[in-house]
Design a protein around this motif. Sequence first.
Motif, PDB file in Angstrom:
ATOM      1  N   HIS A  53      46.263 -26.504 -31.706  1.00 12.39           N
ATOM      2  CA  HIS A  53      46.188 -25.439 -30.722  1.00 12.39           C
ATOM      3  C   HIS A  53      47.618 -25.278 -30.161  1.00 12.39           C
ATOM      4  O   HIS A  53      48.447 -26.157 -30.554  1.00 12.39           O
ATOM      5  CB  HIS A  53      45.434 -25.830 -29.478  1.00 12.39           C
ATOM      6  N   ALA A  54      48.032 -24.300 -29.454  1.00 12.94           N
ATOM      7  CA  ALA A  54      49.375 -24.086 -28.815  1.00 12.94           C
ATOM      8  C   ALA A  54      49.179 -23.396 -27.496  1.00 12.94           C
ATOM      9  O   ALA A  54      48.582 -22.368 -27.633  1.00 12.94           O
ATOM     10  CB  ALA A  54      50.163 -23.247 -29.945  1.00 12.94           C
ATOM     11  N   LEU A  55      50.106 -23.696 -26.606  1.00 12.20           N
ATOM     12  CA  LEU A  55      50.294 -22.901 -25.555  1.00 12.20           C
ATOM     13  C   LEU A  55      51.266 -22.016 -25.403  1.00 12.20           C
ATOM     14  O   LEU A  55      52.474 -22.714 -25.526  1.00 12.20           O
ATOM     15  CB  LEU A  55      50.174 -24.159 -24.325  1.00 12.20           C
ATOM     16  N   LEU A  56      51.067 -20.900 -25.466  1.00 10.95           N
ATOM     17  CA  LEU A  56      52.321 -19.933 -25.889  1.00 10.95           C
ATOM     18  C   LEU A  56      52.954 -19.480 -24.381  1.00 10.95           C
ATOM     19  O   LEU A  56      52.284 -19.103 -23.624  1.00 10.95           O
ATOM     20  CB  LEU A  56      51.751 -18.641 -26.373  1.00 10.95           C
ATOM     21  N   VAL A  57      54.100 -19.591 -24.347  1.00 11.32           N
ATOM     22  CA  VAL A  57      54.842 -19.187 -23.089  1.00 11.32           C
ATOM     23  C   VAL A  57      55.526 -18.042 -23.168  1.00 11.32           C
ATOM     24  O   VAL A  57      56.298 -17.698 -24.189  1.00 11.32           O
ATOM     25  CB  VAL A  57      55.711 -20.304 -22.606  1.00 11.32           C
ATOM     26  N   GLY A  58      55.249 -17.087 -22.392  1.00 11.94           N
ATOM     27  CA  GLY A  58      55.964 -15.714 -22.406  1.00 11.94           C
ATOM     28  C   GLY A  58      57.309 -15.846 -22.097  1.00 11.94           C
ATOM     29  O   GLY A  58      57.723 -16.472 -20.951  1.00 11.94           O
ATOM     30  N   PRO A  59      58.376 -15.651 -22.699  1.00 13.83           N
ATOM     31  CA  PRO A  59      59.688 -15.726 -22.700  1.00 13.83           C
ATOM     32  C   PRO A  59      60.283 -14.522 -21.888  1.00 13.83           C
ATOM     33  O   PRO A  59      59.998 -13.405 -21.748  1.00 13.83           O
ATOM     34  CB  PRO A  59      60.267 -15.505 -24.075  1.00 13.83           C
TER      35      PRO A  59
END
Length: 274
Positions: A53-59
């Motif tokens: 799984h991954a926690l995507l961070v808006g750049p």
Amino acid sequence: MSLLKEPKIDTHCHLLDPVRFSYAQGVKYQPLGQEAGDVETFKAVMGIHGVMHALLVGPNSGYNYDNSCMLDAIARDKNRFKGVAVVSNNCSHEPLIELKKRGVVGVAFNVALNGSAHYADIAPLLGRLEALDMWAQFQVEGDQLIELMPLIKNTNVKILFDHGGRPVLSSGLGQKGFQALLALGRDRRAVVKLSGEVKYSEQRYPFVDARPFTDALINAFGLSNCLWASDWPYIKAPFRIEYGPMLLRWESSFSKDERRQIMWTNPKKMFGFA
């Protein structure tokens, strides 16, 4: 079982796909070439390295307040991804509710990029995040945390700190901003990501000079409030960074049980991954 086969959750990574999702107008930086990375490329990276799984961070780079690229990836694979969005300081309750429905668990505040003055008016937004049981994720550097402490002391929102607080290593462990971060850890007031050494180390890989700061964070926060993250695809890295070598550094630093806690158990519980 080798580290690469152990199940993991990456708690800080970015998707940048200017072919499908054009960059926003007026952004401060547009990642290009190997700095960009679309969802299919990242899923391949995840598969090789045992990342479930991954926690995507808006750049802020590339997209700023446009979360479309991240939300598209979450919609494609809700079981695999969750997100941290970038929103305006006056974002109201309803858009936050909608973001939460779409798999967003928090909001990012990039103080290192925008400065602390930019976030002087976010107290109402922090209150809305608290009411929705969402995270406030801060990226600070140097002593910027000192300027944010009045905001933090007046809210009970769940708080994440990116990249070990990005201390100035030449200023030593006693610098005020880093000591403030350690105090929040000792008070169990926040969670910290052990990541991003390339942003603050004064050496090249494997960033040996950053290790005393990582150890101090682990001692203050305890393993139960520490998270592992890759920071893929390494925007603005001054030299080439590879996911595998960055990950394998931890094999000699933590036992298998410790790795499972910071790479799997903690993020699974904190962010609600199935």
